[in-house]
Every structure is written in C-alpha cells, then in structure tokens.
Enzyme design. Structure first.
Site, PDB file in Angstrom:
ATOM      1  N   TYR A  78      -0.973   0.055   9.942  1.00 38.50           N
ATOM      2  CA  TYR A  78      -1.221  -0.673   8.689  1.00 38.50           C
ATOM      3  C   TYR A  78      -0.048  -0.480   7.721  1.00 38.50           C
ATOM      4  O   TYR A  78       0.474  -1.435   7.147  1.00 38.50           O
ATOM      5  CB  TYR A  78      -2.514  -0.161   8.074  1.00 38.50           C
ATOM      6  CG  TYR A  78      -2.855  -0.712   6.709  1.00 38.50           C
ATOM      7  CD1 TYR A  78      -3.431  -1.963   6.569  1.00 38.50           C
ATOM      8  CD2 TYR A  78      -2.627   0.049   5.562  1.00 38.50           C
ATOM      9  CE1 TYR A  78      -3.775  -2.460   5.310  1.00 38.50           C
ATOM     10  CE2 TYR A  78      -2.962  -0.438   4.305  1.00 38.50           C
ATOM     11  CZ  TYR A  78      -3.525  -1.691   4.181  1.00 38.50           C
ATOM     12  OH  TYR A  78      -3.848  -2.171   2.938  1.00 38.50           O
ATOM     13  N   LYS A  99       2.531  -3.325   6.297  1.00 40.77           N
ATOM     14  CA  LYS A  99       2.737  -3.561   4.863  1.00 40.77           C
ATOM     15  C   LYS A  99       4.211  -3.381   4.497  1.00 40.77           C
ATOM     16  O   LYS A  99       4.759  -4.134   3.684  1.00 40.77           O
ATOM     17  CB  LYS A  99       1.852  -2.622   4.036  1.00 40.77           C
ATOM     18  CG  LYS A  99       0.363  -3.004   4.046  1.00 40.77           C
ATOM     19  CD  LYS A  99       0.104  -4.315   3.306  1.00 40.77           C
ATOM     20  CE  LYS A  99      -1.364  -4.655   3.181  1.00 40.77           C
ATOM     21  NZ  LYS A  99      -1.572  -6.004   2.574  1.00 40.77           N
ATOM     22  N   SER A 140       0.834  -1.209   0.000  1.00 48.38           N
ATOM     23  CA  SER A 140       0.000   0.000   0.000  1.00 48.38           C
ATOM     24  C   SER A 140       0.863   1.249   0.000  1.00 48.38           C
ATOM     25  O   SER A 140       1.973   1.248   0.542  1.00 48.38           O
ATOM     26  CB  SER A 140      -0.862  -0.014   1.265  1.00 48.38           C
ATOM     27  OG  SER A 140      -1.461   1.239   1.478  1.00 48.38           O
TER      28      SER A 140
END
Lengths: 321, 321
Positions: A146, A150, A122
């Site tokens: 997050y 990632k 991402s």
C-alpha cells in the site's frame, strides 16, 4: 465549477462532499455540480448545486473515461484499497492503487484540460531505514505494498503536474481520529474506537500501553486541509506537489485525558486495557516523529488539541440516541 | 548459474557480459549460460560458457515471458529509453521504463523462483526542492519523466523484494566518464567527449566553464560495482534495496588536468571552449553533492582518481589505429 470525488462513498469523501455543499464554491467559483463516484454508487446528499452519484471502477479505463470529462474542473481522488487488503492481495492493490491512479491521470492527459487533482497519500510511504524525524525531504521507504503504491502515486502526480497534464496536489494523511463508524480490521482501528465507543456509551479495548505515541488529525480538520489543498495556487506548490499534512503527536494517555476533559470521567471507564502483543508490535513499528513545514507554510493546519478532536466527533458524528 | 542481461546491446550491458566472460562465475557458481537480450538481438561474444543472443521487447509481456524462465538465476535489467527521449515522448518512456520494468518483475512474481534482479537507476531521480547534500535518505523529487520512471522502478524493486518475488538490488549510476563510442544528444555528452575525442586524436568542444562540477564514475568501475551488487547477500541490503553508487565529484578543470597527467599536453589542446548557454543552463541545474554511505559500507567503490578513468578508457576502449 464541476467537482468530482472519486471514493465519494468513503467517510472522507462524504465529509468533503458535505463541506463543499455548505461552502457552495471552490477555488473562488460557484460549484455547479458535484459528482460522487465509488465502486458502488454512493448515496446522494442535500446541496445548493446538482449532485450526481455514479458507480465507477477506476481499474477500468472506460469507466474512468466516462466519469472524467472536459467539464471536470477539480477531482478529489480518494479511492484506494486499504493497507491490510493491499498486503493480503497484491494484485488487487496494484490494480486499484496503481493502475487505478494511472487511469485517472492518463484520462486527464488525454483530455488536455489540466484539471486540479487532489490525491490522498499516506504516511505508510515512510518507514524502513530512514532516521527520525521524517521531513518533507525524507525518502519514502515503504514497508507495505500500500505504501509503495501511494509513493508511486506521488511520483506520478508530480510528473503529470510538471508536464502540465494535471494540476496535482498530494497530501499524506496522519491517522484520522476520531474516525466515525464501526471498528475495522486495521491495526489502527483502536486509535479511534477507544474514544468513539465510550462516547457512544459502549465499551472499547485498548491493546497497547498508554505511553504509545502516534500522529493524529481529526476528520474535520483533514477535510478542511484537503479543500484548502484544492484551492492552493499551483506556483506556490513549487517542484514537489506532495507533502505530509500537519498532525499532532500524542500518547494514548493524552488522548484519554482529552476525552475526560471534554466528556467527564464516565467514558474513560469504558476502556478496558487488554494487551494484544500482535497489534502492539505492528504499532511500535510505525513512525510518529514527522515534520510538515511545507504544509504549514501553505496554511494547512493541525488540530489545536485533542480535546478538539473529541468535540468534533461529538458535534459531527455522535449517533442520535 | 544462468544469467540474463536485458539491455545487453548497450555499452554497460556489453561490458558486463565481457566481465562475466572473464570471471566465469557469479555468486560463487560457475556460469552455464548468458543470454544477451535487447530490442534488436545484440552481437555475441567469446566466453567459456554458452552465450545466447535474442531480441526482446520488454513492453510486450509475452516477449518477456519467453526471455525469463525458471532457469534464470540472475537478471541484469539495464534496458531503458534515455532521459531526453522519455522527456520528448512521454508515452514511450512510460511504456519502456515503467511498463517494461513491471513486465519483468511480474514475470518473476509469476515464476515464483525469486531471481536476483540488478536494476540500474539514475541520479535523475533526485532534484527539485531537496537540499544538498543528497544522501541515501533523500526523497526522489525528479524533474524529468525519466527520473520519475526510475524512482518508480526503485519502489517496485523494493516491494517485490520485500514480498519475496525477486531478490532486487538497484544502483543509481553517476555520470559515466569516459564513455566509449560517439557523442550523442544528451546534455552530458561532452563530459566524456572532452576526454575521449582528444585521446582519439580528434577535436572536442567544452560548452561549460572549467569550474563546473559534476559526479562521475568510470565504465570499468561501474561494471565492477554492478557485478559486486549482484553478489551481495540479501540480508546485508536491509530494507532499502536501492542506493547511489560511489562516484567522484570533479570540476572540468580537474578532469582535463588528469587527461594531461596521463596522456601528456597534446590532447588537451584539442579541446575548444565554446560556451553553449543552453547546455550550461541544463548542467547547472544538476546536482553533484552526493553521499553514498550505504554503497561504501557494502564494499562498492568509486574510482581513486580521474587519472584512472583516463587510463581505463585507453586500456579498454581506445580504437586501434
């Protein structure tokens, strides 16, 4: 050729499965079977090959061991808890996005079969102190858990590939628009709903200024890139298996102009402009000035214009009325 | 002020402990106790405060929970298996360098006391496809599992800091020279032994050309930087808690000239030039063109000239004869 999609119940997973069903082959070989796995067993789909659907909890190593076998040639690993969820519940994010990814890679290492692993990363890996533009050589300085998870997935994928445990390739997805389905709680939700809801004949709210820029890719082109990504030859990937997918930098105004160019003046009238300072503040903190030279050199592609994104939604996802 | 050094048996751990013993305080507070932990309990040292020594296996969460308590104010986390070991034994590297670091951070998160954590990272996080010079904004593209594990440590330290679970600061160490002690199996071993052994009156082998460049820091200055690093104010660290420590880019010839300038012409005559193509090939793959603007702006320092590195070895580490 046996393919497994982990996160096969999500919309990118489903569209990848549909695309593989149309194509019938991958990496030059006829697909014999496709396994769709998700936390709950996904719906099946029509395909010229066997389709298995199964529940798999990637945080449970035994569940992963059952899913991935010596027969598995290509794994699409799309499973993740999303940004807002991983930020609210740190432990769940670590379990799914970090331990889950490690469970998949460790299972592959144990098997010794070096399957192809396509991992969706991402743009949330970027942010913080780095200057624009953000290139293939920019340090991930994530400002969400997050994004951190990632970025760790990218490092793991690279090293497991370097060691020959998997043949990994990771792709940082731009914001997907026009995303099918319902609005969700993501701060980016409006970036699809201002196009999707009006095309569905429903009102939508735009919470930011029309000159707010962002970085977009259509679902159709995203899936094309992920499948091409699976088909790349390992030596062409070099020493860095992860890259930003091509996308378009667009303002809200450009997106709405494209909507009008494709669908006439009516849909845009369904957009209400209601400033939401909290959403606007989050979105202003996001980056949109990306370079994606490596992906371009490997033949991956952005959409040609946002008019295509609008058309793809109408062709692929518009609900029947 | 209660300080814990994990990896307290290593030479950087010991020198940090000695420096804290001389200083007596940290972050403006008198040190009440220092705990030195390592896989085997390290030797104690003389200090104006209580010194505890203990065995701690960071791969065992219970062992970490016992070591780090609500009293712990500052943790120096230096424990790691080194590059060649992590490359030969992937599982041990993952356990110590990744799980071990996670165990420390998770213990801190559970305590809720937000201790200062000083983490030693490595220039081994860099490499692969990135262009020179390597700056604070360059993506880690490690080409060893050790580098991957250290790069993950940086991402974890940043996010645990952002969330307020620890007050982290990470420093990528240049190659330390002149390192005290014996030669080891590291490819960089000769970068200390060509200076150290001649000063000890012993022969040494230089396996590369005299124009081979690399990036160096003395042990004394390294420890000064790590202690200053512990004392930095969190807001000054911004959104990126990890940085490359300042160092000097030097050729082997410059190092030997400094040896001669400080110790006269005799020691350099003990250096034998024996090309070792395997060592030379590894070292040629290393980067030496680093920028360290962030560390400089925060007041961290390189050595002034390699003559100082030679002098520091003679003052701090030369064996009594």
């Amino acid at each position: 050729m046996h393919v497994t999609i982990i996160g096969g119940g999500g919309f990118i997973g489903r569209k990848t499965a549909q695309s593989l069903a149309e194509k019938g082959s991958l990496r030059g070989q006829t697909i014999q079977s496709l396994t769709l796995a998700d936390i709950a067993a996904p719906d099946t789909l029509d395909a010229p090959f066997a389709v298995h659907t199964t529940a798999c909890d990637i945080t449970d190593r035994a569940s992963v061991d059952q899913l991935i076998t010596t027969d598995t040639d290509v794994i699409f690993h799309f499973a993740a808890v999303v940004s807002s969820h991983a930020e609210e519940d740190f432990e769940v994010g670590m379990k799914v996005n970090l331990d889950g990814t490690l469970n998949i890679l460790e299972r592959c290492r144990m098997l010794g079969t070096c399957p192809v692993v396509v991992f969706t990363s991402s743009l949330a890996v970027f942010g913080g102190e780095v200057p624009d533009p953000i290139t293939d050589h920019t340090i991930p300085n994530p400002q969400t858990s997050y994004g951190m998870q990632k970025a760790i997935g990218e490092l793991l994928l690279n090293d497991y590939s370097r060691k020959g445990y998997v043949d990994g390739r990771g792709f940082r997805l731009p914001t997907i628009s026009v995303r099918p389905g319902k609005p969700n709680r993501a701060a980016s939700s409006f970036m699809s709903s201002i196009i999707r809801e009006p095309l569905n004949g429903e009102p939508a709210i735009c919470p930011v200024d029309e000159d707010q820029e962002h970085f977009y890719l259509s679902p159709r082109r995203c899936v094309e890139n992920l499948i091409k990504g699976a088909e790349l030859n390992a030596p062409d990937l070099g020493q860095q298996r992860c890259m930003t997918l091509p996308g378009q930098r667009l303002s809200i105004r450009q997106m709405i102009d494209a909507l009008t160019a494709v669908a006439g003046p009516k849909p845009a009238k369904l957009i209400k402009w209601e400033a939401q300072p909290d959403i606007a503040a989050i979105v202003r903190g996001w980056r949109f000035d990306y370079r994606f030279d490596k992906a371009l050199a490997l033949g991956l592609k952005a959409d040609t214009s946002f008019e295509d994104n609008v058309r793809y939604y109408m062709e692929d996802d518009l609900p029947n009325t």
